[in-house]
Design a protein around this motif. Structure first.
Motif, mmCIF file in Angstrom:
data_model
loop_
_atom_site.group_PDB
_atom_site.id
_atom_site.type_symbol
_atom_site.label_atom_id
_atom_site.label_comp_id
_atom_site.label_asym_id
_atom_site.label_seq_id
_atom_site.Cartn_x
_atom_site.Cartn_y
_atom_site.Cartn_z
ATOM 1 N N GLY A 12 25.859 10.762 17.746
ATOM 2 C CA GLY A 12 24.980 9.767 18.317
ATOM 3 C C GLY A 12 23.610 9.829 17.666
ATOM 4 O O GLY A 12 23.354 10.688 16.822
ATOM 5 N N PRO A 13 22.696 8.944 18.066
ATOM 6 C CA PRO A 13 21.369 8.872 17.443
ATOM 7 C C PRO A 13 20.402 9.948 17.904
ATOM 8 O O PRO A 13 19.336 10.110 17.313
ATOM 9 N N GLY A 14 20.745 10.675 18.960
ATOM 10 C CA GLY A 14 19.905 11.773 19.407
ATOM 11 C C GLY A 14 18.955 11.410 20.529
ATOM 12 O O GLY A 14 18.594 10.240 20.731
ATOM 13 N N THR A 15 18.570 12.447 21.294
ATOM 14 C CA THR A 15 17.538 12.342 22.326
ATOM 15 C C THR A 15 16.467 13.363 21.998
ATOM 16 O O THR A 15 16.755 14.560 21.881
ATOM 17 N N PHE A 56 21.803 16.192 20.144
ATOM 18 C CA PHE A 56 22.800 15.284 19.596
ATOM 19 C C PHE A 56 24.126 15.489 20.310
ATOM 20 O O PHE A 56 24.579 16.618 20.509
ATOM 21 N N CYS A 57 24.744 14.371 20.629
ATOM 22 C CA CYS A 57 26.098 14.360 21.142
ATOM 23 C C CYS A 57 27.022 13.921 20.013
ATOM 24 O O CYS A 57 26.627 13.109 19.157
ATOM 25 N N ALA A 58 28.219 14.453 19.967
ATOM 26 C CA ALA A 58 29.170 14.089 18.926
ATOM 27 C C ALA A 58 30.577 14.042 19.511
ATOM 28 O O ALA A 58 30.841 14.620 20.578
ATOM 29 N N ASN A 101 39.135 12.756 21.787
ATOM 30 C CA ASN A 101 39.392 13.746 22.828
ATOM 31 C C ASN A 101 38.341 14.848 22.867
ATOM 32 O O ASN A 101 38.021 15.389 23.915
ATOM 33 N N TYR A 102 37.761 15.223 21.691
ATOM 34 C CA TYR A 102 36.770 16.284 21.657
ATOM 35 C C TYR A 102 35.365 15.692 21.703
ATOM 36 O O TYR A 102 35.074 14.694 21.036
ATOM 37 N N MET A 103 34.500 16.328 22.467
ATOM 38 C CA MET A 103 33.093 15.946 22.501
ATOM 39 C C MET A 103 32.227 17.193 22.492
ATOM 40 O O MET A 103 32.655 18.263 22.947
ATOM 41 N N TYR A 104 31.001 17.052 21.954
ATOM 42 C CA TYR A 104 30.128 18.191 21.715
ATOM 43 C C TYR A 104 28.682 17.843 22.050
ATOM 44 O O TYR A 104 28.270 16.693 21.896
ATOM 45 N N TRP A 105 27.933 18.861 22.422
ATOM 46 C CA TRP A 105 26.487 18.747 22.532
ATOM 47 C C TRP A 105 25.853 19.797 21.633
ATOM 48 O O TRP A 105 26.185 20.981 21.697
ATOM 49 N N TYR A 106 24.911 19.324 20.793
ATOM 50 C CA TYR A 106 24.146 20.199 19.905
ATOM 51 C C TYR A 106 22.656 20.031 20.177
ATOM 52 O O TYR A 106 22.210 18.986 20.633
ATOM 53 N N ARG A 107 21.896 21.042 19.816
ATOM 54 C CA ARG A 107 20.455 20.900 19.738
ATOM 55 C C ARG A 107 20.001 21.229 18.320
ATOM 56 O O ARG A 107 20.638 22.051 17.635
#
Lengths: 111, 116
Positions: free
Chosen positions: B108-111, B90-92, B30-36
């Motif tokens: 995820g593996p990252g962009t 990174f997405c998580a 249910n939770y999703m995140y975007w990090y740099r």
């Protein structure tokens, strides 16, 4: 403001030389402290969650401990494959659902 | 399960261009995140979502936008790219509840994005 400080920034060990990584934190109402491992060019991989002071968790050569102000990641008899960056993160009562990450400790284990 | 997937893996943008970083998860989280993540730095939270249709700002939201129309997808939009947005993204995702809001996150593996 929630804060996480990790030390040392980098650590070089010989294979078999045990040591510890430190994570000092400031958070209002700790809801969870996390350790992740990150290999170069990859996303972080979950290792442990600790919820309260005194709690300990183990996995192979790694053991994580928690006090009210800091957490330690103890590495016993490390191997070269343990080389990675280890990230500490906390989640607290304030700030919504924002997990705060430290800058990490880069561990190098030489054979 | 594929876990968390991200596309593209690499991208070079010119200043002022826009793009969308894609993120999908198949774990019914249910939770999703975007990090740099900048060199030598920890992960900084950009935006997060606690469910479809619900998003909120993280530590560094300026210059980004998100939407969450489904449980599986959480795209990150960069408008008017600037050199300061050069980073690894990174997405998580995680499965969290009201009683246990903080659970382990799967990344995820990252962009890797470069803005020139």
């Amino acid at each position: 403001e929630d804060q996480v400080t990790q030390s040392p920034e980098a650590l070089r060990l010989q294979e078999g030389e045990s040591s510890s990584l430190n994570c000092s934190y400031t958070v209002s109402g700790l809801r969870g402290l996390f350790w992740y491992r990150q290999d170069p060019g990859k996303g972080p991989e979950f290792l442990f969650t600790l919820y309260s002071a005194g709690e300990e968790k183990e996995k192979e050569r790694l053991k994580a401990t928690l006090t009210k102000k800091e957490s330690f990641l103890h590495i016993t008899a490390p191997k070269p494959e343990d080389s990675a960056t280890y990230l500490c993160a906390v989640g607290g009562d304030t700030g919504g659902f924002k997990t705060i990450f430290g800058a990490g400790t880069r561990l190098f284990v030489k054979a | 399960n594929a876990g968390v997937t991200q596309t593209p893996k690499f991208r070079i943008l010119k200043i002022g261009q826009s793009m969308t970083l894609q993120c999908a998860q198949d774990m019914n989280h249910n939770y999703m995140y975007w990090y740099r993540q900048d060199p030598g730095m920890g992960l900084k939270l950009i935006y997060y979502s606690v469910g479809a249709g619900i998003t909120d700002k993280g530590e560094v939201p300026n210059g980004y936008n998100v939407s969450r129309s489904t449980t599986e997808d959480f795209p990150l939009r960069l408008e008017l790219a600037a050199p300061s947005q050069t980073s690894v993204y990174f997405c998580a995702s995680s499965y969290s509840t009201a009683r246990k809001a903080y659970n382990e996150q799967f990344f995820g593996p990252g962009t890797r994005l470069t803005v020139l």
